[in-house]
Design an enzyme around this catalytic site. Structure first.
Site, PDB file in Angstrom:
ATOM      1  N   CYS A 260      22.131  21.257  57.457  1.00 23.67           N
ATOM      2  CA  CYS A 260      21.311  21.946  59.014  1.00 23.67           C
ATOM      3  C   CYS A 260      21.854  23.829  58.434  1.00 23.67           C
ATOM      4  CB  CYS A 260      22.886  21.401  59.718  1.00 23.67           C
ATOM      5  SG  CYS A 260      21.996  19.515  60.280  1.00 23.67           S
TER       6      CYS A 260
ATOM      7  N   ASP B 228      41.608  55.569  39.289  1.00 25.06           N
ATOM      8  CA  ASP B 228      41.597  57.020  39.712  1.00 25.06           C
ATOM      9  C   ASP B 228      43.050  56.667  39.451  1.00 25.06           C
ATOM     10  OD1 ASP B 228      40.919  58.931  40.973  1.00 25.06           O
ATOM     11  OD2 ASP B 228      42.113  58.419  42.767  1.00 25.06           O
TER      12      ASP B 228
END
Length: 900
Positions: free
Chosen positions: A168, A584
């Site tokens: 569904c 980083d």
């Protein structure tokens, strides 16, 4: 009179069967057939009507010209100027300046089917005209995001009652997406919720609820005050209802089974056929409540699906049990119509199958409740009351009534009610619920405190800065819930298969019935019915549809337990494929704040005395390196003096007088300027610089006295985390804007072999793209504003939770604590979750691949075995429970690093 655009029949306006509005024009129809054909392709019939209304003399030429125009759509853009256009106004967050306006417009014009895009930076609205046959709203949203902007509007979660059928999902999503103003819709059978992004000016929350209810499901709100309690109550109500239906069906099954197999029951086997037929008649009557109460939701669900020209699990159960009841009733009422030996009933199939399937749904619902335990646990951490200052008095109020700016008092052992900043007092706070760090954190005036954390020792007052849905806890819960309701790409495949599954099973059931009826042994009708019903009942699209969302729910919550917030199912799936992690440097590998590392002296000077004089000079400087020296001196318990005659020489250093001594701090140029002989200090400075540190010469009374070095030091656990990534077979790359010598010094310390140094902020995303061009799946880990483009470019962006809001917003995964160990745990959680999903999918596929052929009777020619519909019902009921239980095994996942 009006003309039906499909069949051309002229009908009276008052007697029209139905009407439709299409791009401002109203059309009327004579029958449901014409309505259905129009709904399937309205553009076809509106064009036909335009042609039919052309003047007769020029009809042929005009029609040919019109058709040429219809076929003359642009090959490059997909836009057809002769078709009616759709218009939509999209709110775009942060759309300012000509650059942003041009960027969004250019991006949207690149979408095939878009005719025009006009962005208004003053109102933050983009007006788009597009051909809805070619361009989808999803494509427009994706293109806006790719330009670096977020689409506004509202997001709502809608609870869906009794949603068990995975097939569904597509139907509900399609109906929601067809609603004007709906931008995105995702239905999750695991959480029993729909998450809808929509434009409030185009549609309302009530309309969204109505759309779902028209499909055949009841809805309830899952947001707002007390929503979690209401949702829990709704699940409990549904569970009790299913259990009551099961017990009713089970009790009815007992007498039905006794009469279904009289030859095995001592007091029944001697009954005459007339008595048995009366008993079977009683079974027909008492199984009706089982059909229409215990199994009523199967029939209502099947009817709702039929109205939308669809089929689902409810259809299979309703067909199987309904066919068994009708056949049985006909057999006892009109036995003469049936071949000899085929007029015995199958009421046991009706009662027992419905009882077993309903029991399976109840157990599945209870197991689903376990998967969301982490959310309940998080919500349970919140304080219920707060003690605030009102009109000079201490008042205890509900936490919901705390306002931004209120002064809140917290005593030892109490939970901190909301987020804020300490204004008075100090304490140690247990933040383990947020960061997983077992040791309490010292808090003083000016420090931030987080709601739901536990105050340990001292008392303090703080000013409330975030309350209600803005608190860190509320944001974490929201992010976890959004991630649970999102879909991983692998889930979309399962949903697609589930959508085709039921029709295929119905075809197989019909073919099975025909094959046994034509070629099976006597009594052929009985064999055909038993096998056909068994095929309908054993097939389970639910196991397939639940395989992914249930594991995803547990995986996302498990990540939250370890301080890892996963934004979407797609991010969770992609993280397990990561081959390269880009880190980083500043604030990610290192602490992001310079610290005093070395004090080297020459001559007769002592370390502490040299540091005292140097730090006294730096007290007057606001430079971050100066602050590091001052903090380093204070950490050693050194008392500082007040400098006089302070002078800063840009690019060189500083000079000041401290307690009668002239103190000079600076670089080599400063020493040359002041004519200070450095001796062997230059070699020491070179060594310090090679190790990524920033050295500064110190001269006292014009004589070289020593060197002080500061550095952005490596976080305590970075080395261990990077080593773990290497052991997992993942390449680690460091990317930084620092000079290569400093970058490589840090890389050597932490064991990184590939360094991208001197990278400008605007080039970070490009460097990530170059790594992706090598064919690698790349994760980017960062914490600053300049990392945001690279985080968005990476396959998975991971933001350090202590970083900027911009970086966190651009990321797919947020690591609440600034530790790289979170990267390792995030990938481990992803791998464990995807393995669990694959186990579930494999089990679901194998169950159906083996179960359906066995139900069809492939074992009968070899072993004389047929699968009873009763066993088929039991297998179907517990296949879903097995999938959910396997997903719950993830709750036992243990990360490599316990302290995060």
């Amino acid at each position: 009179m009006v003309k039906d655009p499909v069949c051309g029949m002229e009908i009276e306006l008052e007697t029209a069967f139905a009407s439709r509005e299409y791009y401002g024009q109203k059309f009327y129809f004579c029958s449901q057939t014409c309505v259905d054909q129009f709904d399937a392709n309205p553009a076809q019939y509106t064009q036909a009507q335009e042609l039919a209304q052309l003047p007769e003399p020029a009809l042929l030429d005009q029609k040919e010209s019109h058709i040429d125009k219809l076929l003359a759509g642009s090959v490059t853009t997909g836009f057809n100027p002769s078709l009616p256009l759709s218009r939509i106004e999209l709110p775009v967050i942060g759309l300012k300046g000509a650059g942003g306006q041009k960027g969004v417009e250019t991006a949207l014009m690149a979408v095939p089917g878009v005719r025009s895009a006009k962005a208004n930076p003053d109102t933050n609205i983009v007006l788009v005209e597009y051909d809805s046959q070619t361009a989808q709203i999803e494509a427009l949203l994706k293109m806006i995001r790719s330009a670096g902007y977020q689409v506004g509007g509202a997001r709502v979660r809608v609870g869906i009652d009794n949603l068990h059928c995975a097939s569904c999902v597509n139907l509900i999503e399609d109906e929601l997406l067809a609603t004007p103003g709906v931008l995105q819709a995702a239905v999750n059978v695991g959480t029993q919720e729909a998450t809808v992004d929509y434009l409030p000016e185009k549609t309302t929350l009530a309309q969204l609820h109505s759309v779902i209810e028209e499909v055949g499901y009841k809805t309830y709100p899952v947001t707002g005050e007390g929503a979690e309690d209401k949702q829990q109550a709704e699940h409990e109500r549904e569970y009790r209802s299913l259990i009551n239906k099961f017990w009713f069906a089970a009790i009815i099954s007992v007498p039905v089974l006794l009469t279904a197999y009289p030859q095995f029951v001592p007091f029944v086997k001697n009954w005459s056929m007339a008595t048995l037929r009366l008993a079977w008649g009683g079974a027909a009557i008492i199984t009706l409540p089982v059909l229409f109460w215990s199994g009523g939701h199967f029939f209502s669900g099947a009817w709702a699906a039929l109205k939308h020209r669809s089929a689902n699990m409810n259809t299979l159960i309703a067909l199987g049990t309904g066919a068994a009841w009708l056949y049985s009733t006909a057999a006892i009422l009109l036995p003469a119509l049936f071949p000899e030996g085929t007029s015995e009933p199958f009421y046991d199939v009706v009662a027992v199958v419905i009882a077993l399937v309903v029991l399976g749904q109840a157990l599945e619902l209870r197991a689903k409740g376990r998967t969301s335990a982490a959310i309940k646990k998080l919500l349970g951490l919140q304080a219920r009351t707060a003690r605030v200052m009102r009109e000079g008095q201490e008042v205890d109020i509900a936490v919901e009534e705390v306002l931004v700016g209120d002064t809140v008092i917290v005593r030892p052992g109490e939970k901190i009610p909301v987020d804020g900043i300490i204004t008075d007092g100090y304490s140690a706070v247990d933040e383990s619920m947020l960061t997983g760090e077992s040791l309490p954190v010292s808090k003083h005036s000016g420090d931030e405190v987080i709601g739901a954390t536990l105050n340990k020792t001292g008392s303090f007052r703080f000013r409330a800065t975030k309350v209600g849905k803005d608190t860190a806890l509320a944001q974490i819960v929201k992010m976890v819930q959004d991630a649970q309701n999102s879909k991983a790409p692998i889930a979309r495949l399962a949903d697609t298969i589930s959508g085709y599954f039921v029709p295929v099973v119905m075809i197989l059931a019909i073919l099975t019935f025909i094959a046994w009826f034509d070629f099976g042994p006597q009594p052929q009708l009985v064999y055909a019915l038993v096998t056909g019903v068994a095929v309908l009942i054993i097939a389970c699209p639910c196991a397939l549809g639940l395989a992914t969302p249930m594991s995803l729910m547990v995986g996302v919550e498990k990540g939250a337990e370890y301080g890892i917030l996963i934004r979407s199912g797609e991010a969770l799936q992609t993280a397990q494929q990561i081959q390269t992690v880009v880190l980083d440097k500043t604030g990610t590998i290192t602490k992001g704040k310079p610290e005093l590392t070395d004090v080297l002296v020459t001559g007769s000077w002592q370390e502490n005395e040299l540091l005292r004089l140097a730090a006294s000079v730096e007290r007057s400087s606001e430079h971050p390196l100066a602050e590091a020296i001052v903090e380093g001196a204070k950490a050693r318990g050194i008392s500082l003096a007040d400098p006089t005659s302070f002078e800063a020489i840009p690019g060189h250093g500083v000079i000041a007088t401290v307690e009668g001594h002239q103190v000079i701090l600076g670089n080599a140029k400063m020493m040359v300027r002041e004519k200070v002989a450095l001796g062997n200090l230059e070699t020491k400075v070179t060594n310090l610089a090679d190790n990524g540190k920033t050295p500064m010469y110190v001269a006292i009374d014009n004589q070289a006295a020593g060197v002080i070095a500061v550095a952005d030091t490596v976080k305590e656990d970075s080395i261990e985390a990077i080593d773990a990534l290497h052991k997992m077979g993942i390449e680690v790359v460091m990317m930084t804007g620092d000079n290569r010598r400093t970058a490589e010094a840090i890389a050597r310390q932490v064991g990184i072999h590939r360094v991208l140094a001197e990278v400008l902020p605007e080039d970070k995303a490009h460097n990530v793209q170059l790594l992706q061009a090598e064919g690698k799946k790349v994760a980017m880990v960062g914490d600053g504003i300049n990392d945001a483009p690279a985080l968005a470019q990476a396959d998975v962006g991971m933001a350090i939770g202590t970083g900027t809001d911009v970086a966190i917003e651009a990321s797919d995964i947020t690591l609440i604590k600034g530790s790289l160990k979170g990267v390792v745990t995030a990938i481990e959680v992803s791998r464990a979750t995807m393995n669990n999903i694959k186990q579930n999918l494999f089990g679901a596929f194998v169950y159906n691949a083996l179960g359906i052929p066995v139900a069809m009777g492939v074992l009968y020619p070899f072993f004389g075995l047929l699968l009873s519909p009763l066993l088929a019902g039991a297998a179907m009921a517990f296949s879903s429970v097995t999938v959910v239980s396997n997903a719950n095994r993830l709750r036992g996942f243990s990360a490599r690093f316990k302290a995060r």
